[in-house]
Enzyme design. Structure first.
Site, PDB file in Angstrom:
ATOM      1  N   PHE A 149      43.339  -1.827  87.825  1.00  0.00           N
ATOM      2  CA  PHE A 149      42.661  -0.533  88.005  1.00  0.00           C
ATOM      3  C   PHE A 149      42.519   0.244  86.704  1.00  0.00           C
ATOM      4  CE2 PHE A 149      46.964   1.211  87.939  1.00  0.00           C
ATOM      5  CZ  PHE A 149      46.764   2.439  87.322  1.00  0.00           C
ATOM      6  N   LYS A 173      36.310 -10.074  90.552  1.00  0.00           N
ATOM      7  CA  LYS A 173      37.047  -9.404  91.631  1.00  0.00           C
ATOM      8  C   LYS A 173      37.735  -8.208  90.965  1.00  0.00           C
ATOM      9  CE  LYS A 173      40.493  -8.548  93.452  1.00  0.00           C
ATOM     10  NZ  LYS A 173      40.982  -7.144  93.589  1.00  0.00           N
ATOM     11  N   GLU A 176      40.442  -2.950  93.636  1.00  0.00           N
ATOM     12  CA  GLU A 176      39.884  -2.295  94.828  1.00  0.00           C
ATOM     13  C   GLU A 176      40.080  -0.779  94.780  1.00  0.00           C
ATOM     14  OE1 GLU A 176      42.480  -4.169  94.450  1.00  0.00           O
ATOM     15  OE2 GLU A 176      43.883  -4.157  96.144  1.00  0.00           O
ATOM     16  N   ARG A 177      40.787  -0.317  93.714  1.00  0.00           N
ATOM     17  CA  ARG A 177      41.027   1.131  93.632  1.00  0.00           C
ATOM     18  C   ARG A 177      39.902   1.861  92.900  1.00  0.00           C
ATOM     19  NH1 ARG A 177      47.275   1.544  91.959  1.00  0.00           N
ATOM     20  NH2 ARG A 177      47.241  -0.667  91.502  1.00  0.00           N
ATOM     21  N   SER A 226      49.710  -6.653  86.862  1.00  0.00           N
ATOM     22  CA  SER A 226      51.161  -6.557  86.672  1.00  0.00           C
ATOM     23  C   SER A 226      51.775  -7.956  86.599  1.00  0.00           C
ATOM     24  CB  SER A 226      51.772  -5.736  87.805  1.00  0.00           C
ATOM     25  OG  SER A 226      51.349  -6.257  89.046  1.00  0.00           O
ATOM     26  N   CYS A 281      48.289  -0.641  79.372  1.00  0.00           N
ATOM     27  CA  CYS A 281      49.234  -1.716  79.030  1.00  0.00           C
ATOM     28  C   CYS A 281      49.576  -1.656  77.557  1.00  0.00           C
ATOM     29  CB  CYS A 281      48.658  -3.068  79.389  1.00  0.00           C
ATOM     30  SG  CYS A 281      47.260  -3.481  78.370  1.00  0.00           S
ATOM     31  N   GLU A 383      58.581  -1.551  83.621  1.00  0.00           N
ATOM     32  CA  GLU A 383      57.374  -0.806  83.235  1.00  0.00           C
ATOM     33  C   GLU A 383      57.206   0.351  84.227  1.00  0.00           C
ATOM     34  OE1 GLU A 383      53.535  -2.666  84.200  1.00  0.00           O
ATOM     35  OE2 GLU A 383      52.800  -2.004  82.253  1.00  0.00           O
TER      36      GLU A 383
HETATM   37  P1  NAD Z   1      48.047  -5.151  90.001  1.00  0.00           P
HETATM   38  O1  NAD Z   1      48.858  -6.325  89.567  1.00  0.00           O
HETATM   39  O2  NAD Z   1      48.519  -4.372  91.164  1.00  0.00           O
HETATM   40  O3  NAD Z   1      46.548  -5.627  90.379  1.00  0.00           O
HETATM   41  C1  NAD Z   1      45.795  -6.447  89.533  1.00  0.00           C
HETATM   42  C2  NAD Z   1      44.836  -7.271  90.382  1.00  0.00           C
HETATM   43  O4  NAD Z   1      45.578  -8.120  91.244  1.00  0.00           O
HETATM   44  C3  NAD Z   1      43.935  -6.411  91.259  1.00  0.00           C
HETATM   45  O5  NAD Z   1      42.628  -6.925  91.218  1.00  0.00           O
HETATM   46  C4  NAD Z   1      44.559  -6.550  92.643  1.00  0.00           C
HETATM   47  O6  NAD Z   1      43.610  -6.481  93.675  1.00  0.00           O
HETATM   48  C5  NAD Z   1      45.186  -7.911  92.607  1.00  0.00           C
HETATM   49  N1  NAD Z   1      46.389  -8.004  93.441  1.00  0.00           N
HETATM   50  C6  NAD Z   1      47.217  -6.988  93.787  1.00  0.00           C
HETATM   51  N2  NAD Z   1      48.222  -7.445  94.548  1.00  0.00           N
HETATM   52  C7  NAD Z   1      48.043  -8.784  94.682  1.00  0.00           C
HETATM   53  C8  NAD Z   1      48.774  -9.818  95.351  1.00  0.00           C
HETATM   54  N3  NAD Z   1      49.891  -9.556  96.013  1.00  0.00           N
HETATM   55  N4  NAD Z   1      48.299 -11.063  95.272  1.00  0.00           N
HETATM   56  C9  NAD Z   1      47.186 -11.348  94.593  1.00  0.00           C
HETATM   57  N5  NAD Z   1      46.453 -10.404  93.943  1.00  0.00           N
HETATM   58  C10 NAD Z   1      46.880  -9.132  93.984  1.00  0.00           C
HETATM   59  O7  NAD Z   1      47.849  -4.238  88.703  1.00  0.00           O
HETATM   60  P2  NAD Z   1      47.244  -2.770  88.629  1.00  0.00           P
HETATM   61  O8  NAD Z   1      48.212  -1.803  89.229  1.00  0.00           O
HETATM   62  O9  NAD Z   1      45.831  -2.768  89.097  1.00  0.00           O
HETATM   63  O10 NAD Z   1      47.183  -2.575  87.038  1.00  0.00           O
HETATM   64  C11 NAD Z   1      48.268  -2.135  86.295  1.00  0.00           C
HETATM   65  C12 NAD Z   1      49.061  -3.288  85.718  1.00  0.00           C
HETATM   66  O11 NAD Z   1      48.210  -4.101  84.902  1.00  0.00           O
HETATM   67  C13 NAD Z   1      50.167  -2.832  84.800  1.00  0.00           C
HETATM   68  O12 NAD Z   1      51.279  -3.652  84.996  1.00  0.00           O
HETATM   69  C14 NAD Z   1      49.597  -3.030  83.412  1.00  0.00           C
HETATM   70  O13 NAD Z   1      50.538  -3.186  82.384  1.00  0.00           O
HETATM   71  C15 NAD Z   1      48.815  -4.275  83.619  1.00  0.00           C
HETATM   72  N6  NAD Z   1      47.786  -4.430  82.605  1.00  0.00           N
HETATM   73  C16 NAD Z   1      47.946  -5.418  81.683  1.00  0.00           C
HETATM   74  C17 NAD Z   1      47.016  -5.581  80.676  1.00  0.00           C
HETATM   75  C18 NAD Z   1      47.165  -6.666  79.665  1.00  0.00           C
HETATM   76  O14 NAD Z   1      46.167  -7.035  79.065  1.00  0.00           O
HETATM   77  N7  NAD Z   1      48.351  -7.204  79.453  1.00  0.00           N
HETATM   78  C19 NAD Z   1      45.901  -4.729  80.630  1.00  0.00           C
HETATM   79  C20 NAD Z   1      45.768  -3.737  81.596  1.00  0.00           C
HETATM   80  C21 NAD Z   1      46.716  -3.611  82.588  1.00  0.00           C
END
Ligand code: NAD
Length: 499
Positions: A149, A173, A176-177, A226, A281, A383
């Protein structure tokens, strides 16, 4: 209420009532739109469309593919303001920061405008008698990206630009937020001349992610989110034989040496710790002053600067940062603040209980500062992803390097110093993927590449830059010899060598 359907066949599909998710306006704390959440068979249908569209797109010469990106770049620039406002309204970050989000993605679009050059292979004339060898980069076919998101423009663009420029069909994909900007980007790609179904946007949650990982026609998946989910996606996709790159969470450290320019360091740390409400991140949520004197002086300057920060709605041009993304995430951050208190850290500035007049329902949090945080604390190890800065005091540069190196995450790190030797030693020894020297947020430019170490990244290849081109192509190497016209038959049962 506004509804957001999937994007395919050159347009947004009609909204279906069956599976839906709410999109919030974090500044107001209310639902502003609804999005469709795809079922597995909808993803499989998208893959079939992508498979049908991809060969003709790949057959187009790379210069013509590049021209679509030149036009796309101009369209994004022309639409910067409305895109940034839409992004900010769903994410909560302030509009000026939303423009930065779009711009960092646009940088990657500009990079892939050079795709004819980037895809050129290698050639060796006369590798053996009458033998020439050449290699080429071919697209993988259908590939997919799953994005978080917190950068709803930048991260989709990191992936879709190299994937499509290389000749693949791409299924996005998005989170969804905040899914509206990704759909707008797909519309602009069409306007730029991209054929239908070379780019599709399929919304959803775990159901569609699993469908992506299980579909045998998807050859590579890029994920950012994450760490636990990154690792799950990496394992399941790899087991299914796909090429995977999965970027995870982070807890970036900023080391402040005794000789640092403290005023500049404080300004940098504030922006990196609290900008975008800490939901980056590459944020800097941990600061490590080296030596007690540095800690005292740093804290003295940090506290009044933190207390002067302005929190506002995402359209407030003077606000330093806006609300966090959801009520649930706000509660999670508050939980971590309480955890820090319970673990014995000193709560110097408490951001809980902040309320913005006229926007009492918004998901706002004031800035929080902890001092005397120690490595054993869970609130340090995890985090938090919010406007919370933790001071971990250290006695020496060695200790500071060890702290960053031992941490489970290894995304970014920064050192503030005037000493070139200290900086050089730090850069060489620290086990983190992206390092800043007097640069608080060292996100590499688009012609380098982005990737963290340890639990911040699963897989070998980074995002964008040449690694982006490598990830979305595979190398074919041809060894060729043409008949000379003589009829001597050359037969051997020994492995061919050039001896
Ligand atoms: P998230 O892990 O909740 O979601 C990321 C994606 O995974 C979304 O598209 C979501 O729909 C999907 N998802 C969520 N739950 C899932 C599940 N149980 N099974 C399969 N898919 C699932 O992350 P977020 O809250 O949207 O974003 C924040 C996180 O992303 C933080 O941890 C941040 O550090 C990380 N991030 C990392 C980078 C990087 O390049 N290292 C960059 C930006 C964000």
């Amino acid at each position: 209420m506004r509804t957001i359907g999937h994007y395919f066949d050159g347009g947004v599909a009609p909204f279906e009532e069956e599976r839906t998710g709410d999109i919030f306006n974090p500044s107001k704390g209310e639902v502003q739109a609804r999005v469709n959440l795809a079922a597995a068979d909808e993803l499989d249908a998208a893959v079939a469309r992508a498979k049908a569209a991809q060969p003709a797109w790949a057959a187009l010469n790379p210069q013509r593919r590049a021209r679509v990106f030149f036009r796309f770049k101009e369209l994004i620039e022309a639409n910067m303001q409305p895109l940034a406002e839409l992004l900010a309204s769903e994410h909560g970050k302030v509009v000026s920061d939303a423009k930065g989000d779009i711009q960092r993605g646009l940088d990657v679009v500009e990079f892939v405008c050079g795709i004819p050059h980037l895809l050129k292979g290698e050639y060796t004339e006369g590798a053996g008698p009458g033998i020439d060898v050449y290699s080429m980069r071919q697209p993988l076919g259908v590939v997919a990206g799953i994005t978080p998101f917190n950068f709803p423009a930048m991260i989709p663009l990191w992936m879709l630009a190299p994937a499509i420029a290389c000749g693949n069909a791409f299924i996005l994909k998005p989170s969804e937020r905040d899914p509206s900007v990704p759909v707008r980007l797909a519309e602009l790609m069409k306007e730029a001349g991209l054929p239908d179904n070379v780019l599709q946007v399929i919304h959803g949650d775990k159901v569609v992610v699993d469908a992506i990982l299980d579909n045998p026609d998807i050859k590579a998946v890029s994920f950012v989110g994450s760490s636990d989910i990154a690792q799950y996606v990496y394992n399941r996709g790899s087991a299914a034989g796909k090429r995977m790159q999965c970027m995870g969470g982070a807890k970036n450290h900023g080391i402040v040496m005794p000789d640092a320019d403290l005023d500049q360091a404080v300004a940098d740390i504030l922006g990196a710790a609290y900008g975008s409400a800490g939901e980056r991140c590459m944020a800097l949520p941990v600061v490590i002053p080296v030596g007690e004197q540095t800690a005292v002086a740093l804290r003295e300057k940090l506290v009044p600067a933190i207390e002067a920060l302005r929190i506002g709605v995402s359209t407030d041009e003077d606000a330093h940062y806006g609300p966090v993304v959801s009520a649930q995430h706000k509660a999670r951050i508050e939980g971590y603040i309480q955890m820090g208190v319970d673990e014995g850290a000193e709560l110097v500035v408490d951001g809980r209980g902040f309320s913005l007049q006229g926007h009492e329902e918004g998901y706002f949090l004031g800035p929080t500062l902890f001092d005397h945080v120690t490595p054993e604390m869970k609130s340090y190890q995890d985090e938090i992803f919010g406007p919370v800065l933790q001071i971990v005091r250290s006695a020496s540069l060695d200790d500071a390097i060890a702290l960053a190196t031992r941490h489970q995450y290894g995304n970014g790190v920064a050192i503030f110093t005037r000493n070139g030797n200290a900086a050089r030693e730090f850069v060489q020894r620290v086990e983190v993927g992206m390092v800043g020297v007097n640069v608080p947020i060292p996100v590499p430019v688009s012609y380098h590449s982005f990737g963290g170490w340890k639990r911040s990244g699963f897989g070998d290849m980074n995002q964008y830059g040449m690694d982006g081109v490598r990830f979305y192509t595979r190398v074919k190497t041809v060894t060729q010899r043409w008949p000379t016209g003589d009829t001597i038959v050359d037969q051997s049962f020994v492995i061919p060598t050039m001896s």
